[in-house]
Design an enzyme around this catalytic site. Structure first.
Site, PDB file in Angstrom:
ATOM      1  N   GLU A  82       1.034  -0.459  -5.101  1.00 16.99           N
ATOM      2  CA  GLU A  82       0.083   0.626  -5.324  1.00 16.99           C
ATOM      3  C   GLU A  82       0.916   1.904  -5.332  1.00 16.99           C
ATOM      4  O   GLU A  82       1.210   2.491  -4.298  1.00 16.99           O
ATOM      5  CB  GLU A  82      -0.972   0.677  -4.216  1.00 16.99           C
ATOM      6  CG  GLU A  82      -2.090   1.668  -4.533  1.00 16.99           C
ATOM      7  CD  GLU A  82      -2.370   2.671  -3.420  1.00 16.99           C
ATOM      8  OE1 GLU A  82      -3.214   3.554  -3.635  1.00 16.99           O
ATOM      9  OE2 GLU A  82      -1.742   2.600  -2.352  1.00 16.99           O
ATOM     10  N   ASP A 103       0.820  -1.204   0.000  1.00 20.52           N
ATOM     11  CA  ASP A 103       0.000   0.000   0.000  1.00 20.52           C
ATOM     12  C   ASP A 103       0.858   1.259   0.000  1.00 20.52           C
ATOM     13  O   ASP A 103       1.943   1.307   0.596  1.00 20.52           O
ATOM     14  CB  ASP A 103      -0.894  -0.007   1.245  1.00 20.52           C
ATOM     15  CG  ASP A 103      -1.817   1.188   1.331  1.00 20.52           C
ATOM     16  OD1 ASP A 103      -2.664   1.330   0.426  1.00 20.52           O
ATOM     17  OD2 ASP A 103      -1.685   1.976   2.285  1.00 20.52           O
TER      18      ASP A 103
END
Length: 630
Positions: A362, A309
């Site tokens: 990401e 993330d």
């Protein structure tokens, strides 16, 4: 307190940041010492004046079980006889200024159910895995030539019991696996199941990097979920958050009274947007903590990949900061050199020790070589979320069809960089929360146009080069914006039009698996060729997808207006007969069934700089796929 010794070799590797099984050393581990059963506790707290272990086995008394310091390493350890798996504990730490703080174990592998937060002693090694065949095949997984279709799931809100409570990991497995088999996804990605205190964070503010959240059961319950997926040939990816951590006093923040895991200077140590703390990636023990966490999930839970993330927030020292609010690196630049080194090490170690896993970034900027090897200056990820494709495509489809001709570049620009990285096309949870509305509600027009546009969006995603990711609920046209507090609106599947959307996704997954041209060469320019990207007036695009050499290509045409296009002539690369194999306007999916039921023979009519051409009917707000018959 006497302790079964930690080896100097273990401590030396940890100090260098290279102990890849550190989760078997630090933390709490049931052991037998001098014919006595008990638990060895070990914790890194180099600046503490003293450390003791407190728990329900000693009435939380800080005097009973002090730990001994391993000088030069900052690790405290000790053996407590008679303690068993299931007992709760914390570390009582006396800080350099004489204050006493009580902390959960950074390496804890199980925690109490929130709002309680004590660590729970647990044992490994008792779960009877049945996924040996899957793991053997995974070692040879050629993901670059294989379909990768990911269903993104928040475990607490996918489905509830009739009483409204969450499904536990085992109940989720028993219901989710048949659903994944029915809808055809190759992988499931779980929003973070690492332990976290706040439901509303969805797991993205982690306090237990080595523990599955107790909200849904114990560690073996999660193993059951992974095992069942593997037994049915479904990969499991976990969201993992090494970019920041919450400042809850009971966890990592100022762990030994100093900025131990985080930077002391808030210009490097605090995220202003999220109110969280940033790891000190230059500290060997911190890097070891994080890489050890990644390896732990791959090892102890047989996880098939990690979606990392907020990578952009790690790479840039000036991420979301104004001038004067950040510190440059040693060369005066804004790149976080320590974080870059950490990410490269993370990907090297994980992929070398667990061949066939997927490391997914990401990363929301144009940082170069995210999916290229560290040896040539890359970050070393396998895949990167294509945020540009997602933003451009959704922005385009949110335009009234009358005006889409003026935004045609949003359909074509992405192919200028589509093969610069190995991309995942993400229609994720981030796009259906915080007032953004659901995917179907983003689409303009009446309900018929909304449904047709959603079918077109999904069809376009599966026809476009790259791996696929779809957040739960989108596959049947969930109308309400997602909330972690309620289950998906499964009642919509009583309606044929929503059944049709679900059937479309099911068939797209099936076609994606079966048609080599749709999954081979997805990350190479040989896999894609424009037929026509210039028909902005009619908002039509057409292109070829190609598999390995010698296989027939497929032809994709998409009409982004509600106006049917009859006798639409399209250039084709070879003479032959073309057959429609997919049409998002089919009545099976709730469409009007306009299309090309008869084969189309190529005519000797030059068109679009090609020697042959065919005439087709393009249904409104729809995508069709044609295959050259052998």
């Amino acid at each position: 307190m006497e302790s079964p010794a930690l080896s100097d070799f273990d401590l030396h590797l940890f100090a260098e940041g290279r102990h890849w099984h550190i989760y078997n050393v630090l933390g709490a581990h049931p052991v037998r010492h001098r014919n006595t059963e008990g638990v060895r506790f070990a914790v890194w707290a180099p600046n503490a004046h003293s450390v003791s272990v407190v728990g329900d086995f000693n009435h939380w008394d800080v005097q009973q079980h002090p730990l001994a310091l391993h000088h030069g390493y900052g690790v405290w350890s000790g053996f407590v006889p008679g303690v068993l798996a299931g007992h709760r504990y914390k570390f009582a730490i006396t800080t350099p200024d004489g204050q006493q703080v009580t902390k959960t174990d950074p390496y804890g592998q199980q925690f109490e159910h929130r709002p309680a937060n004590a660590t729970v002693i647990t044992e490994r090694g008792h779960y009877g895995w049945q996924d040996g065949d899957w793991l053997s095949r995974r070692n040879r997984f050629d993901w670059q030539q294989s379909p990768v279709s990911i269903y993104e799931v928040h475990p607490g809100s996918w489905r509830h019991h009739g009483s409204g409570r969450w499904l536990n990991y085992r109940e989720l497995a028993d219901q989710l696996v048949p659903y994944l088999l029915d809808t055809g996804f190759t992988h499931v990605e779980l929003l973070p199941v690492t332990e976290h205190p706040l439901d509303e964070s969805w797991g993205y503010q982690t306090t237990g990097y080595y523990a599955p959240t107790s909200r849904y059961g114990d560690p073996d319950d999660l193993r059951y979920l992974v095992d069942l997926c593997h037994q049915h040939n479904i990969g499991v990816i976990l969201d993992w958050v090494p970019g920041h951590f919450p400042d809850d006093e009971f966890a990592l923040a100022r762990f030994d009274g100093t900025a131990l895991y985080e930077h002391e200077d808030p210009r490097r140590g605090r995220h202003q947007d999220w109110g969280t703390l940033i790891y000190n990636y230059g500290r060997h023990e911190v890097r070891n903590f994080l890489i050890g966490s990644a390896l732990f999930w791959l090892d102890a839970f047989h996880i098939d990949g990690l979606r990392v993330d907020a990578v952009a927030s790690m790479l840039y020292l000036n991420y979301s900061r104004k001038d004067g609010e950040w510190l440059p690196n040693e060369h005066g630049g804004h790149e976080n050199l320590e974080a870059i080194g950490f990410i490269q090490d993370l990907n090297r170690v994980c992929q070398s020790r667990f061949p066939g896993i997927l490391m997914i970034a990401e990363e929301s900027t144009s940082w170069p070589r995210v999916t290229r090897p560290p040896e040539i200056g890359g970050l070393g990820f396998n895949l990167k979320w294509n945020m540009g494709w997602m933003h451009d495509t959704l922005n385009y489809l949110q335009q009234d069809p009358v005006y889409r001709q003026y935004h045609h570049d949003k359909l074509t620009f992405g192919l200028l960089y589509a093969f610069s990285e190995n991309f995942v096309l993400p229609l994720s949870h981030d796009e259906v929360v915080h007032g953004k509305s659901s995917l179907i509600q983003k689409m303009p027009g009446d309900e018929w146009q909304q449904r047709a546009s959603l079918r077109l969006l999904f069809s376009y995603m599966f026809a476009y080069p790259g791996a696929k990711l779809l957040f739960m609920g989108g596959e049947f046209g969930q109308r309400e914006e997602w909330s972690e507090q309620r289950q998906l609106d499964w009642g919509l599947l009583k309606h044929p039009e929503h059944q049709g959307i679900q059937k479309l996704v099911q068939d797209l997954n099936g076609l994606y698996r079966l048609e080599p041209a749709l999954h081979q060469n997805s990350y190479h320019p040989d896999g894609f060729e424009w037929i026509d990207c210039h028909d902005s007036t009619q908002s039509v695009i057409s292109f070829l997808r190609r598999g390995k050499s010698g296989l027939s290509p497929i032809l994709v045409l998409a009409n982004f207006t509600p106006v049917p296009r009859y006798r639409y002539r399209i250039g084709v690369p070879v003479r032959g007969v073309w057959l429609e194999i997919f049409n998002s306007d089919s009545t099976y999916y709730g469409g009007g069934n306009l299309g090309n039921p008869l084969p189309a023979a190529a005519e000797d009519v030059p068109w679009m700089a090609r020697a042959w051409s065919i005439e087709l009917t393009l249904p409104p707000l729809a995508l069709v796929i044609m295959r050259l018959e052998p």
